[in-house]
Design a protein around this motif. Structure first.
Motif, PDB file in Angstrom:
ATOM      1  N   PRO A   3      12.826 -73.403   7.827  1.00  0.00           N
ATOM      2  CA  PRO A   3      12.208 -74.361   8.752  1.00  0.00           C
ATOM      3  C   PRO A   3      10.924 -73.775   9.311  1.00  0.00           C
ATOM      4  CG  PRO A   3      14.156 -73.365   9.737  1.00  0.00           C
ATOM      5  CD  PRO A   3      14.069 -72.864   8.322  1.00  0.00           C
ATOM      6  N   LYS A   4       9.988 -74.648   9.608  1.00  0.00           N
ATOM      7  CA  LYS A   4       8.705 -74.205  10.149  1.00  0.00           C
ATOM      8  C   LYS A   4       8.926 -73.549  11.504  1.00  0.00           C
ATOM      9  CE  LYS A   4       4.060 -75.850  11.002  1.00  0.00           C
ATOM     10  NZ  LYS A   4       3.174 -77.009  11.048  1.00  0.00           N
ATOM     11  N   LYS A   5       8.351 -72.375  11.680  1.00  0.00           N
ATOM     12  CA  LYS A   5       8.492 -71.653  12.936  1.00  0.00           C
ATOM     13  C   LYS A   5       7.717 -72.382  14.044  1.00  0.00           C
ATOM     14  CE  LYS A   5       8.128 -67.151  15.067  1.00  0.00           C
ATOM     15  NZ  LYS A   5       7.757 -65.768  14.935  1.00  0.00           N
ATOM     16  N   VAL A   6       8.375 -72.595  15.160  1.00  0.00           N
ATOM     17  CA  VAL A   6       7.756 -73.289  16.284  1.00  0.00           C
ATOM     18  C   VAL A   6       6.828 -72.325  17.011  1.00  0.00           C
ATOM     19  CG1 VAL A   6       8.203 -74.437  18.476  1.00  0.00           C
ATOM     20  CG2 VAL A   6       9.745 -74.795  16.549  1.00  0.00           C
ATOM     21  N   ASP A   7       5.642 -72.783  17.335  1.00  0.00           N
ATOM     22  CA  ASP A   7       4.691 -71.980  18.096  1.00  0.00           C
ATOM     23  C   ASP A   7       5.078 -72.068  19.570  1.00  0.00           C
ATOM     24  OD1 ASP A   7       2.604 -70.647  19.246  1.00  0.00           O
ATOM     25  OD2 ASP A   7       1.034 -71.934  18.451  1.00  0.00           O
ATOM     26  N   ILE A   8       5.765 -71.037  20.068  1.00  0.00           N
ATOM     27  CA  ILE A   8       6.268 -71.087  21.440  1.00  0.00           C
ATOM     28  C   ILE A   8       5.146 -71.087  22.461  1.00  0.00           C
ATOM     29  CG2 ILE A   8       8.493 -70.073  20.895  1.00  0.00           C
ATOM     30  CD1 ILE A   8       7.428 -67.433  22.079  1.00  0.00           C
ATOM     31  N   ARG A   9       3.941 -70.688  22.068  1.00  0.00           N
ATOM     32  CA  ARG A   9       2.836 -70.701  23.027  1.00  0.00           C
ATOM     33  C   ARG A   9       2.543 -72.109  23.519  1.00  0.00           C
ATOM     34  NH1 ARG A   9      -1.677 -67.794  19.796  1.00  0.00           N
ATOM     35  NH2 ARG A   9      -0.809 -69.199  18.303  1.00  0.00           N
ATOM     36  N   LYS A  10       2.939 -73.117  22.756  1.00  0.00           N
ATOM     37  CA  LYS A  10       2.734 -74.495  23.189  1.00  0.00           C
ATOM     38  C   LYS A  10       3.626 -74.818  24.381  1.00  0.00           C
ATOM     39  CE  LYS A  10       1.226 -76.154  18.734  1.00  0.00           C
ATOM     40  NZ  LYS A  10       1.500 -76.975  17.585  1.00  0.00           N
ATOM     41  N   GLN A  11       4.591 -73.956  24.652  1.00  0.00           N
ATOM     42  CA  GLN A  11       5.531 -74.206  25.724  1.00  0.00           C
ATOM     43  C   GLN A  11       5.245 -73.359  26.961  1.00  0.00           C
ATOM     44  OE1 GLN A  11       9.468 -73.708  24.068  1.00  0.00           O
ATOM     45  NE2 GLN A  11       8.833 -74.648  22.167  1.00  0.00           N
ATOM     46  N   PHE A  12       4.126 -72.652  26.981  1.00  0.00           N
ATOM     47  CA  PHE A  12       3.767 -71.866  28.161  1.00  0.00           C
ATOM     48  C   PHE A  12       3.633 -72.792  29.361  1.00  0.00           C
ATOM     49  CE2 PHE A  12       1.427 -67.808  26.510  1.00  0.00           C
ATOM     50  CZ  PHE A  12       2.526 -67.471  25.762  1.00  0.00           C
ATOM     51  N   LYS A  76      -2.641 -64.961  42.061  1.00  0.00           N
ATOM     52  CA  LYS A  76      -1.324 -65.508  42.421  1.00  0.00           C
ATOM     53  C   LYS A  76      -0.973 -66.679  41.495  1.00  0.00           C
ATOM     54  CE  LYS A  76       2.360 -66.269  44.948  1.00  0.00           C
ATOM     55  NZ  LYS A  76       3.533 -66.147  44.112  1.00  0.00           N
ATOM     56  N   VAL A  77      -1.948 -67.518  41.177  1.00  0.00           N
ATOM     57  CA  VAL A  77      -1.707 -68.617  40.238  1.00  0.00           C
ATOM     58  C   VAL A  77      -1.317 -68.041  38.881  1.00  0.00           C
ATOM     59  CG1 VAL A  77      -2.762 -70.574  39.018  1.00  0.00           C
ATOM     60  CG2 VAL A  77      -3.245 -70.218  41.443  1.00  0.00           C
ATOM     61  N   ARG A  78      -1.992 -66.974  38.467  1.00  0.00           N
ATOM     62  CA  ARG A  78      -1.675 -66.312  37.201  1.00  0.00           C
ATOM     63  C   ARG A  78      -0.243 -65.787  37.221  1.00  0.00           C
ATOM     64  NH1 ARG A  78      -1.427 -61.253  35.201  1.00  0.00           N
ATOM     65  NH2 ARG A  78      -2.010 -60.975  33.010  1.00  0.00           N
ATOM     66  N   GLU A  79       0.131 -65.134  38.330  1.00  0.00           N
ATOM     67  CA  GLU A  79       1.490 -64.606  38.458  1.00  0.00           C
ATOM     68  C   GLU A  79       2.517 -65.734  38.412  1.00  0.00           C
ATOM     69  OE1 GLU A  79       1.554 -62.279  42.046  1.00  0.00           O
ATOM     70  OE2 GLU A  79       0.227 -60.761  41.200  1.00  0.00           O
ATOM     71  N   ASP A  80       2.221 -66.848  39.083  1.00  0.00           N
ATOM     72  CA  ASP A  80       3.132 -67.998  39.067  1.00  0.00           C
ATOM     73  C   ASP A  80       3.312 -68.513  37.642  1.00  0.00           C
ATOM     74  OD1 ASP A  80       3.377 -67.803  41.823  1.00  0.00           O
ATOM     75  OD2 ASP A  80       2.036 -69.496  42.245  1.00  0.00           O
ATOM     76  N   ALA A  81       2.235 -68.507  36.860  1.00  0.00           N
ATOM     77  CA  ALA A  81       2.312 -68.964  35.469  1.00  0.00           C
ATOM     78  C   ALA A  81       3.172 -68.024  34.637  1.00  0.00           C
ATOM     79  CB  ALA A  81       0.905 -69.078  34.870  1.00  0.00           C
ATOM     80  N   ILE A  82       3.073 -66.734  34.894  1.00  0.00           N
ATOM     81  CA  ILE A  82       3.899 -65.764  34.166  1.00  0.00           C
ATOM     82  C   ILE A  82       5.376 -65.973  34.499  1.00  0.00           C
ATOM     83  CG2 ILE A  82       4.506 -63.299  34.033  1.00  0.00           C
ATOM     84  CD1 ILE A  82       1.410 -62.789  34.270  1.00  0.00           C
ATOM     85  N   ILE A  83       5.661 -66.153  35.775  1.00  0.00           N
ATOM     86  CA  ILE A  83       7.048 -66.378  36.198  1.00  0.00           C
ATOM     87  C   ILE A  83       7.575 -67.676  35.603  1.00  0.00           C
ATOM     88  CG2 ILE A  83       8.502 -66.880  38.209  1.00  0.00           C
ATOM     89  CD1 ILE A  83       6.576 -64.911  39.772  1.00  0.00           C
ATOM     90  N   ASP A  84       6.784 -68.741  35.695  1.00  0.00           N
ATOM     91  CA  ASP A  84       7.203 -70.041  35.184  1.00  0.00           C
ATOM     92  C   ASP A  84       7.381 -70.004  33.664  1.00  0.00           C
ATOM     93  OD1 ASP A  84       7.876 -72.742  35.825  1.00  0.00           O
ATOM     94  OD2 ASP A  84       5.939 -73.397  35.036  1.00  0.00           O
ATOM     95  N   THR A  85       6.466 -69.361  32.967  1.00  0.00           N
ATOM     96  CA  THR A  85       6.565 -69.247  31.508  1.00  0.00           C
ATOM     97  C   THR A  85       7.834 -68.514  31.116  1.00  0.00           C
ATOM     98  OG1 THR A  85       4.178 -69.353  31.182  1.00  0.00           O
ATOM     99  CG2 THR A  85       5.452 -68.284  29.444  1.00  0.00           C
ATOM    100  N   THR A  86       8.156 -67.444  31.830  1.00  0.00           N
ATOM    101  CA  THR A  86       9.365 -66.673  31.535  1.00  0.00           C
ATOM    102  C   THR A  86      10.611 -67.523  31.752  1.00  0.00           C
ATOM    103  OG1 THR A  86       8.215 -64.648  32.155  1.00  0.00           O
ATOM    104  CG2 THR A  86      10.607 -64.538  32.057  1.00  0.00           C
TER     105      THR A  86
END
Length: 141
Positions: A3-12, A76-86
């Motif tokens: 199956p085609k590997k899903v690009d998880i970066r689209k889900q950041f 802080k916005v960057r940190e929030d994005a890292i937390i949310d992405t995780t």
């Protein structure tokens, strides 16, 4: 057939992407305008704005300076994005983001004693105690 590997970066998380896109659009700037003033490529800025890449701390600081926004707020916005992405990606989180998440989670005391979180000073003392215990254990073997 594989199956085609899903690009998880689209889900950041889009927290940071939306923030950066809004900053640029509010100033009616093109990607090329921002790139020429920040020594970044338009492609990199586009990936940040699409939520497909999270800028480094240095890149985020450059963008905050360029957009004339508070650097601490932007980081802080960057940190929030890292937390949310995780949280979104869980075990599929890329290791670089996962590593930053771990560092961020260690900044604020999350260990509690009797229901009260440890202060930064208590956490530092506990860390030193654990290091001393490890040294002692290694010497006894």
């Amino acid at each position: 057939m594989n199956p085609k590997k899903v690009d998880i970066r689209k889900q950041f998380s889009t927290i940071l992407a939306d923030y950066l896109l809004q900053l640029r659009q509010n100033r009616k700037l093109s990607l090329a305008d921002v790139a020429s003033q920040t020594a970044m490529t338009p492609q990199a800025i586009g990936l940040y704005e699409k939520g497909k890449r999270i800028p480094s701390v240095n890149a985020m600081a450059k963008l905050a300076f360029f957009y004339n926004v508070d650097e601490e707020d932007a980081l802080k916005v960057r940190e929030d994005a890292i937390i949310d992405t995780t949280k979104i990606l869980g075990d599929d989180t890329p290791s670089a983001i996962k590593n930053e998440y771990v560092v961020l989670s260690l900044r604020e005391p999350q260990i509690t004693i009797d229901g009260e979180p440890l202060t930064a000073e208590e956490l530092e003392k506990a860390t030193e105690f654990i290091k001393a215990m490890r040294i002692k254990q290694n010497k006894t073997f």
